[in-house]
Design a protein around this motif. Sequence first.
Motif, PDB file in Angstrom:
ATOM      1  N   ILE A   5      27.391   0.461 -16.714  1.00 16.22           N
ATOM      2  CA  ILE A   5      26.203  -0.043 -16.029  1.00 16.22           C
ATOM      3  C   ILE A   5      25.412  -0.908 -16.998  1.00 16.22           C
ATOM      4  CG2 ILE A   5      24.070   0.567 -14.829  1.00 16.22           C
ATOM      5  CD1 ILE A   5      25.363   3.226 -14.113  1.00 16.22           C
ATOM      6  N   GLY A   6      25.164  -2.137 -16.580  1.00 15.82           N
ATOM      7  CA  GLY A   6      24.396  -3.049 -17.412  1.00 15.82           C
ATOM      8  C   GLY A   6      23.089  -3.439 -16.753  1.00 15.82           C
ATOM      9  N   ASN A   7      21.994  -2.839 -17.210  1.00 18.69           N
ATOM     10  CA  ASN A   7      20.667  -3.299 -16.812  1.00 18.69           C
ATOM     11  C   ASN A   7      20.334  -4.465 -17.742  1.00 18.69           C
ATOM     12  OD1 ASN A   7      19.661  -1.375 -14.717  1.00 18.69           O
ATOM     13  ND2 ASN A   7      20.176   0.100 -16.323  1.00 18.69           N
ATOM     14  N   GLU A  29       3.290 -14.384 -11.804  1.00 18.88           N
ATOM     15  CA  GLU A  29       4.587 -14.374 -12.479  1.00 18.88           C
ATOM     16  C   GLU A  29       5.662 -13.802 -11.561  1.00 18.88           C
ATOM     17  OE1 GLU A  29       3.126 -11.994 -15.663  1.00 18.88           O
ATOM     18  OE2 GLU A  29       3.949 -10.135 -14.825  1.00 18.88           O
ATOM     19  N   ILE A  30       6.901 -14.102 -11.886  1.00 15.81           N
ATOM     20  CA  ILE A  30       8.039 -13.589 -11.138  1.00 15.81           C
ATOM     21  C   ILE A  30       9.007 -12.942 -12.121  1.00 15.81           C
ATOM     22  CG2 ILE A  30       9.226 -15.825 -11.237  1.00 15.81           C
ATOM     23  CD1 ILE A  30      10.480 -15.128  -8.525  1.00 15.81           C
ATOM     24  N   ASN A  31       9.581 -11.810 -11.723  1.00 19.87           N
ATOM     25  CA  ASN A  31      10.519 -11.083 -12.570  1.00 19.87           C
ATOM     26  C   ASN A  31      11.901 -11.091 -11.929  1.00 19.87           C
ATOM     27  OD1 ASN A  31       8.855  -9.605 -14.811  1.00 19.87           O
ATOM     28  ND2 ASN A  31       7.674  -9.375 -12.928  1.00 19.87           N
ATOM     29  N   ARG A  32      12.895 -11.448 -12.704  1.00 24.01           N
ATOM     30  CA  ARG A  32      14.282 -11.379 -12.232  1.00 24.01           C
ATOM     31  C   ARG A  32      14.982 -10.224 -12.942  1.00 24.01           C
ATOM     32  NH1 ARG A  32      18.164 -16.364 -11.000  1.00 24.01           N
ATOM     33  NH2 ARG A  32      16.814 -16.194  -9.161  1.00 24.01           N
ATOM     34  N   LEU A  33      15.554  -9.306 -12.122  1.00 24.64           N
ATOM     35  CA  LEU A  33      16.188  -8.108 -12.657  1.00 24.64           C
ATOM     36  C   LEU A  33      17.666  -8.118 -12.255  1.00 24.64           C
ATOM     37  CD1 LEU A  33      13.123  -7.381 -11.645  1.00 24.64           C
ATOM     38  CD2 LEU A  33      13.759  -5.075 -12.338  1.00 24.64           C
ATOM     39  N   PRO A  34      18.575  -8.471 -13.158  1.00 23.83           N
ATOM     40  CA  PRO A  34      20.004  -8.416 -12.845  1.00 23.83           C
ATOM     41  C   PRO A  34      20.607  -7.071 -13.284  1.00 23.83           C
ATOM     42  CG  PRO A  34      19.570  -9.940 -14.662  1.00 23.83           C
ATOM     43  CD  PRO A  34      18.323  -9.166 -14.411  1.00 23.83           C
ATOM     44  N   VAL A  35      21.441  -6.507 -12.434  1.00 22.79           N
ATOM     45  CA  VAL A  35      22.126  -5.255 -12.743  1.00 22.79           C
ATOM     46  C   VAL A  35      23.601  -5.419 -12.391  1.00 22.79           C
ATOM     47  CG1 VAL A  35      22.308  -2.784 -12.267  1.00 22.79           C
ATOM     48  CG2 VAL A  35      20.065  -3.873 -12.279  1.00 22.79           C
ATOM     49  N   SER A  36      24.474  -5.062 -13.323  1.00 21.70           N
ATOM     50  CA  SER A  36      25.915  -5.126 -13.089  1.00 21.70           C
ATOM     51  C   SER A  36      26.514  -3.741 -13.272  1.00 21.70           C
ATOM     52  CB  SER A  36      26.586  -6.102 -14.072  1.00 21.70           C
ATOM     53  OG  SER A  36      26.061  -7.401 -13.907  1.00 21.70           O
ATOM     54  N   ARG A  37      27.502  -3.435 -12.415  1.00 21.00           N
ATOM     55  CA  ARG A  37      28.165  -2.135 -12.509  1.00 21.00           C
ATOM     56  C   ARG A  37      29.662  -2.318 -12.329  1.00 21.00           C
ATOM     57  NH1 ARG A  37      23.469   0.206  -9.672  1.00 21.00           N
ATOM     58  NH2 ARG A  37      24.377  -0.537  -7.737  1.00 21.00           N
TER      59      ARG A  37
END
Length: 826
Positions: free
Chosen positions: A540-542, A506-514
């Motif tokens: 901060i948006g995890n 599996e692959i995990n995509r982790l987007p974070v915005s600040r």
Amino acid sequence: MKQVYLLMLAGALGAHTAAARSTYYITAAVSDTAATLSEEENPAKGSLKGHVSTADGKPAGFVTVVVRELNRGTTTGEDGSFSLRNLKPGSYTLFISSVGLKPVEKQITITGEQGTEINISLEETAHQLSEVVISDKRTQNDRPVNLSKLPIPVMDLPQAVAVIGQATIREQQAQRLSDVVKNVNGVYLASTRAGTQETFSARGYGFGSYNMFKNGARVNSGTFPEMSSLERVEVLKGSAAILYGQVAPGAVMNLVTKQPKFEGGGEVSMRVGSYDLYKPSFDIYGPISGKVAYRVNGTYESAGSYRDHVSSKRYYVNPSLLFKVSPRTEIIVQGDYLKHDYTPDFGIGTNNGKSIVDVPRNTFFGTSWQYSKVQQATAGVTVRHQLNSNWSINGNVAFQQYKRDYYSIERLQFSKDSLDRPLGKALNDERYVSATIDLTGKFRTGSVEHTVLAGVDADKYTTDNTTAWDFEGGYGTSKNLYDKISFRDLGQKPGRQDMPMATAREINRLPVSRFGGYVQDLVSISEKLKVLAGIRWSYIGNEAQRKTVYKTGAETFTKGQYDNAFSPRFGVVYKPIPTTALFVSYSNSFTTNSGYDLNKEALKPSLIDQYEAGVKNDFFAGKLSANLTVYKIRNSNLAQVATYTRDGQINGDANMKELIGGTTSNGVEIDLAGHPVAGLDIVAGYSYNDIFVSKAITPAEGKTNGNLLKGDRLVNNPHHTANASVFYTLQNGGAKGLKFGVMAFYTGDRNVGWNNTTAQPDRMFNVKGYTTLDLNIGYGWKQFSVMAKLSNITNEYNFLVHENYSINPIPPRQFTATVAYRFKYK
């Protein structure tokens, strides 16, 4: 207009200056009538202001200007300007000096009706002056630092700062960032997981990627940054949350790469050393036109290791362009690319995670095929525009891509006489875009001067991680065990050697915005009293993490976590005399916690209060700086990987965490830096830190997870660290230019492994402290230089420990030598 001409004849510029003696012409213009100037330009009553420039018309920053009788002074800013206000009418002795120059005293007159404006023109070019600045012979308290974002000297900042310049990096032949950090008191190398990266800590808290910057933009810390490209390394200790948002307390570090120049020149060098180290490097700079300059530097590195079967290859290039769009506007475009292939090395392992295995330093428990391949590319554009003499605006846009392909034997722990060797594989792809814009300026409200910073920043991380794999021939609970080897039969039965096929699950995509906005004001109530106050709002948006199963294409999403908070900052600086500053400060910040709790809910952020106080001193006309800092940091919620799942099973999910209570970090730091006589440079420091569990959370009824034990010191944090370096360059005789140096670095006892919990009270153990000693020698003749270093001359044997499975012995005694040739062209 009356003209007063002051002629200064300077002494020797030191080992790094091109000329032996230089003449300075200083023009002091005293206006006959205030009506000749506009309201904005008219100097205030009893004031002295001016500008210092080089012979080629460029600003001369960091020149000291002091009124002797009043013991009041200032330092020119990066734009060469300076000002002194509220001077009583009379005749004064003006003391003007720069590092490496013989200071000169001259008389000036201040009247109550007219201001005095001084324009200083140095005979040195910007290139010659920069040679002196880079030489690190300035007091550590008299120059601005980019990380602070405010154009003020360190003496006026209620915070501890360290700057390591290019000369130190060159003279000490720094190979890795840890070699540079040894010069920064209170910052220490905490671990080197599998030898794939260096993890630093300060005041009890790890840096991580959020606390590492390159040219003002965050940079991934998952590899070893290149040292030959650096102009300097800046460290801002204490809280930097108001400026950078989500950063851990303790310190932030900024790597400043070499900048283009309008003088043509460069350097080629060759470094060789123990264990087959070969490192050719080049650095070329110069003008393309009257308004465009360039710089390109790069290196190739091939090295073996004191560890069996471990090797490394690196390729690096760093191009940059400088555009002088107008006298007030400049644009810098820069980028770099690093490719690093090396052998992951988890060291020598532990006995059941509770003690270090007693084997020779070179013993390698991995395989011949394991690898780590890293590529990192960064690019950035910086725009600086001077709106007028008081206001400027700076903008920065940066992009980074980090890729890693990793496959290795890892997490080594012996059980009795045998070692289970588990397999680990990962593919990481991280893209990062950031933008920052800052407005800085000065204005007055009555007799009070304000130095203001206002800015906004935003960034976006997108990370794809593939860490779940099926291994051909794997066995055990997780089907990731490679084989089992016997400690007694290592020579006769080395174990399995084939490279199993690995299939990603599996692959995990982790987007974070600040996003954040901030404003702060340094209020100069008088020359003696200054107040720094500011506030930041951060979002901060995890965002929801997406997991994709390769075989079926099925996608699942976790719940996103969105946090926002205000982070205030307040500090006071009192300067009883210009060369002494007392300060106190308070700041509040928060950091988000990744992962989720036992109920698969997002973790709450940690709130952090930081208190700091200190004194900064410059003695003997800048020949010695002595600073003292004390601090207290309180973290309300510390997150750690959960010991057990909600149903009482042993937890194997690194993203499942729990908030285990509060921690407190208390400490003191002492910094000394001096140049008591020509050619002698001394830097020394000592730090004490005690970070411990100050509040333990009792598990709720029905939960089996154990909390940390109250009073325990956190792992990987020594109580004591110290550093000292002494370098001396012969000033006369046939051996003039010969340089000798000695460096000592001490890391005290520290707990390692995992912190104890009530469920597992014996998860950590202690490692004794150690001291390393390095000897340096160098010689420069015309355009050639040669440097040699013998490091760890006592062959000290100790360890860098990551958790309880990556135990890496420190390097033994090693030799390094560098030959370099510098050149100039028109």
